[in-house]
Design a protein around this motif. Structure first.
Motif, PDB file in Angstrom:
ATOM      1  N   SER A   6       0.828  -1.207   0.000  1.00 13.77           N
ATOM      2  CA  SER A   6       0.000   0.000   0.000  1.00 13.77           C
ATOM      3  C   SER A   6       0.866   1.262   0.000  1.00 13.77           C
ATOM      4  N   LYS A  41      -5.769   6.673  -9.614  1.00 14.58           N
ATOM      5  CA  LYS A  41      -6.826   5.798  -9.095  1.00 14.58           C
ATOM      6  C   LYS A  41      -8.160   6.185  -9.713  1.00 14.58           C
ATOM      7  N   SER A  62     -14.726   3.621  -7.671  1.00 10.40           N
ATOM      8  CA  SER A  62     -15.952   2.978  -8.135  1.00 10.40           C
ATOM      9  C   SER A  62     -17.110   3.960  -7.992  1.00 10.40           C
ATOM     10  N   LYS A  75     -15.698   3.694   0.990  1.00 13.50           N
ATOM     11  CA  LYS A  75     -15.320   2.341   1.377  1.00 13.50           C
ATOM     12  C   LYS A  75     -15.003   1.430   0.189  1.00 13.50           C
ATOM     13  N   THR A  76     -15.496   1.758  -0.986  1.00 16.41           N
ATOM     14  CA  THR A  76     -15.409   0.827  -2.106  1.00 16.41           C
ATOM     15  C   THR A  76     -14.026   0.821  -2.747  1.00 16.41           C
ATOM     16  N   ASP A  77     -13.832  -0.159  -3.604  1.00 18.20           N
ATOM     17  CA  ASP A  77     -12.543  -0.359  -4.263  1.00 18.20           C
ATOM     18  C   ASP A  77     -12.212   0.752  -5.254  1.00 18.20           C
ATOM     19  N   GLN A  78     -10.959   0.762  -5.621  1.00 18.37           N
ATOM     20  CA  GLN A  78     -10.478   1.655  -6.661  1.00 18.37           C
ATOM     21  C   GLN A  78      -9.642   0.816  -7.616  1.00 18.37           C
ATOM     22  N   LYS A  79      -9.693   1.172  -8.890  1.00 19.52           N
ATOM     23  CA  LYS A  79      -8.816   0.534  -9.860  1.00 19.52           C
ATOM     24  C   LYS A  79      -7.633   1.471 -10.067  1.00 19.52           C
ATOM     25  N   LYS A  80      -6.472   0.904 -10.272  1.00 18.00           N
ATOM     26  CA  LYS A  80      -5.265   1.697 -10.491  1.00 18.00           C
ATOM     27  C   LYS A  80      -4.833   1.557 -11.944  1.00 18.00           C
TER      28      LYS A  80
END
Length: 118
Positions: free
Chosen positions: A10, A24, A27, A37-42
Protein backbone atom coordinates in the motif's frame (compact mmCIF):
# COMPACT_ATOMS: atom_id res chain seq x y z
CA UNK A 1 2.03 -14.14 -3.21
CA UNK A 2 5.16 -11.99 -2.92
CA UNK A 3 5.57 -12.46 0.79
CA UNK A 4 5.37 -8.71 1.37
CA UNK A 5 3.24 -7.07 4.04
CA UNK A 6 0.01 -5.47 2.70
CA UNK A 7 0.95 -2.17 4.34
CA UNK A 8 4.27 -2.13 2.47
CA UNK A 9 2.51 -2.73 -0.85
CA UNK A 10 0.00 0.00 0.00
CA UNK A 11 2.86 2.40 0.79
CA UNK A 12 4.51 1.63 -2.57
CA UNK A 13 1.23 2.23 -4.39
CA UNK A 14 0.76 5.54 -2.56
CA UNK A 15 4.30 6.55 -3.55
CA UNK A 16 3.55 5.79 -7.22
CA UNK A 17 0.35 7.81 -6.92
CA UNK A 18 2.14 10.79 -5.36
CA UNK A 19 4.83 10.65 -8.08
CA UNK A 20 2.14 10.75 -10.82
CA UNK A 21 3.08 7.34 -12.15
CA UNK A 22 -0.36 5.87 -11.46
CA UNK A 23 -3.84 7.25 -10.89
CA UNK A 24 -6.83 5.80 -9.10
CA UNK A 25 -10.25 5.39 -10.63
CA UNK A 26 -12.88 5.15 -7.86
CA UNK A 27 -15.95 2.98 -8.14
CA UNK A 28 -19.21 4.75 -8.90
CA UNK A 29 -21.72 4.85 -6.08
CA UNK A 30 -24.57 7.26 -5.46
CA UNK A 31 -24.15 6.75 -1.71
CA UNK A 32 -21.20 8.91 -0.59
CA UNK A 33 -20.63 6.79 2.52
CA UNK A 34 -20.19 3.67 0.41
CA UNK A 35 -18.06 5.50 -2.15
CA UNK A 36 -15.33 6.04 0.43
CA UNK A 37 -15.32 2.34 1.38
CA UNK A 38 -15.41 0.83 -2.11
CA UNK A 39 -12.54 -0.36 -4.26
CA UNK A 40 -10.48 1.66 -6.66
CA UNK A 41 -8.82 0.53 -9.86
CA UNK A 42 -5.27 1.70 -10.49
CA UNK A 43 -3.97 2.72 -13.89
CA UNK A 44 -0.67 4.00 -15.26
CA UNK A 45 -0.40 7.38 -16.95
CA UNK A 46 2.19 5.84 -19.28
CA UNK A 47 1.60 2.28 -20.46
CA UNK A 48 5.34 1.94 -21.22
CA UNK A 49 6.05 2.23 -17.51
CA UNK A 50 3.34 -0.37 -16.86
CA UNK A 51 4.90 -2.75 -19.38
CA UNK A 52 8.38 -2.30 -17.91
CA UNK A 53 7.18 -2.93 -14.35
CA UNK A 54 5.42 -6.17 -15.33
CA UNK A 55 8.40 -7.15 -17.53
CA UNK A 56 6.46 -7.47 -20.78
CA UNK A 57 7.78 -5.47 -23.73
CA UNK A 58 6.58 -7.93 -26.37
CA UNK A 59 4.78 -6.65 -29.49
CA UNK A 60 1.03 -6.12 -29.10
CA UNK A 61 0.07 -8.94 -31.47
CA UNK A 62 1.60 -11.61 -29.18
CA UNK A 63 0.53 -10.21 -25.82
CA UNK A 64 -1.95 -11.96 -23.52
CA UNK A 65 -2.91 -8.71 -21.73
CA UNK A 66 -4.15 -6.72 -24.74
CA UNK A 67 -7.50 -5.99 -23.08
CA UNK A 68 -5.92 -4.62 -19.91
CA UNK A 69 -3.39 -2.61 -21.89
CA UNK A 70 -6.10 -1.13 -24.13
CA UNK A 71 -8.32 -0.29 -21.12
CA UNK A 72 -5.41 1.43 -19.34
CA UNK A 73 -4.49 3.43 -22.45
CA UNK A 74 -8.04 4.63 -23.20
CA UNK A 75 -8.86 5.59 -19.61
CA UNK A 76 -5.54 7.45 -19.23
CA UNK A 77 -6.22 9.32 -22.48
CA UNK A 78 -9.74 10.23 -21.31
CA UNK A 79 -8.28 11.59 -18.08
CA UNK A 80 -5.73 13.66 -20.05
CA UNK A 81 -8.43 14.89 -22.44
CA UNK A 82 -10.60 16.05 -19.53
CA UNK A 83 -7.63 17.86 -17.96
CA UNK A 84 -6.73 19.63 -21.22
CA UNK A 85 -10.33 20.73 -21.75
CA UNK A 86 -10.73 21.75 -18.08
CA UNK A 87 -13.73 19.45 -17.99
CA UNK A 88 -15.67 19.00 -14.77
CA UNK A 89 -16.42 15.39 -15.75
CA UNK A 90 -15.60 12.84 -13.05
CA UNK A 91 -14.42 9.35 -14.00
CA UNK A 92 -15.39 6.11 -12.29
CA UNK A 93 -15.67 2.41 -12.91
CA UNK A 94 -18.87 0.55 -12.09
CA UNK A 95 -19.26 -3.02 -10.84
CA UNK A 96 -22.64 -4.56 -10.07
CA UNK A 97 -23.31 -7.04 -7.29
CA UNK A 98 -23.36 -9.72 -10.04
CA UNK A 99 -19.74 -8.67 -10.88
CA UNK A 100 -20.70 -7.12 -14.23
CA UNK A 101 -18.49 -4.17 -14.98
CA UNK A 102 -18.62 -0.87 -16.84
CA UNK A 103 -14.99 0.00 -17.53
CA UNK A 104 -15.45 3.76 -17.43
CA UNK A 105 -18.37 5.88 -16.27
CA UNK A 106 -18.26 9.64 -16.73
CA UNK A 107 -20.45 11.89 -14.61
CA UNK A 108 -20.96 15.50 -15.63
CA UNK A 109 -23.77 17.82 -14.56
CA UNK A 110 -25.65 14.88 -13.03
CA UNK A 111 -25.58 12.83 -16.25
CA UNK A 112 -23.76 9.49 -16.17
CA UNK A 113 -22.44 7.93 -19.36
CA UNK A 114 -20.96 4.42 -19.33
CA UNK A 115 -18.30 2.94 -21.59
CA UNK A 116 -17.35 -0.70 -22.09
CA UNK A 117 -13.86 -1.07 -23.53
CA UNK A 118 -13.25 -4.06 -25.80
Amino acid sequence: MLGIDKKTVSNYIDLLYQAYVIFKLPSFNKNLRNEIKTDQKKFFYDTGVRNTIIGNLKPLEVRQDKGNLWENFLIAERLKHNAYKSSLSKGYFLRTTQQQEIDYAAEEAGIVTGFKIK
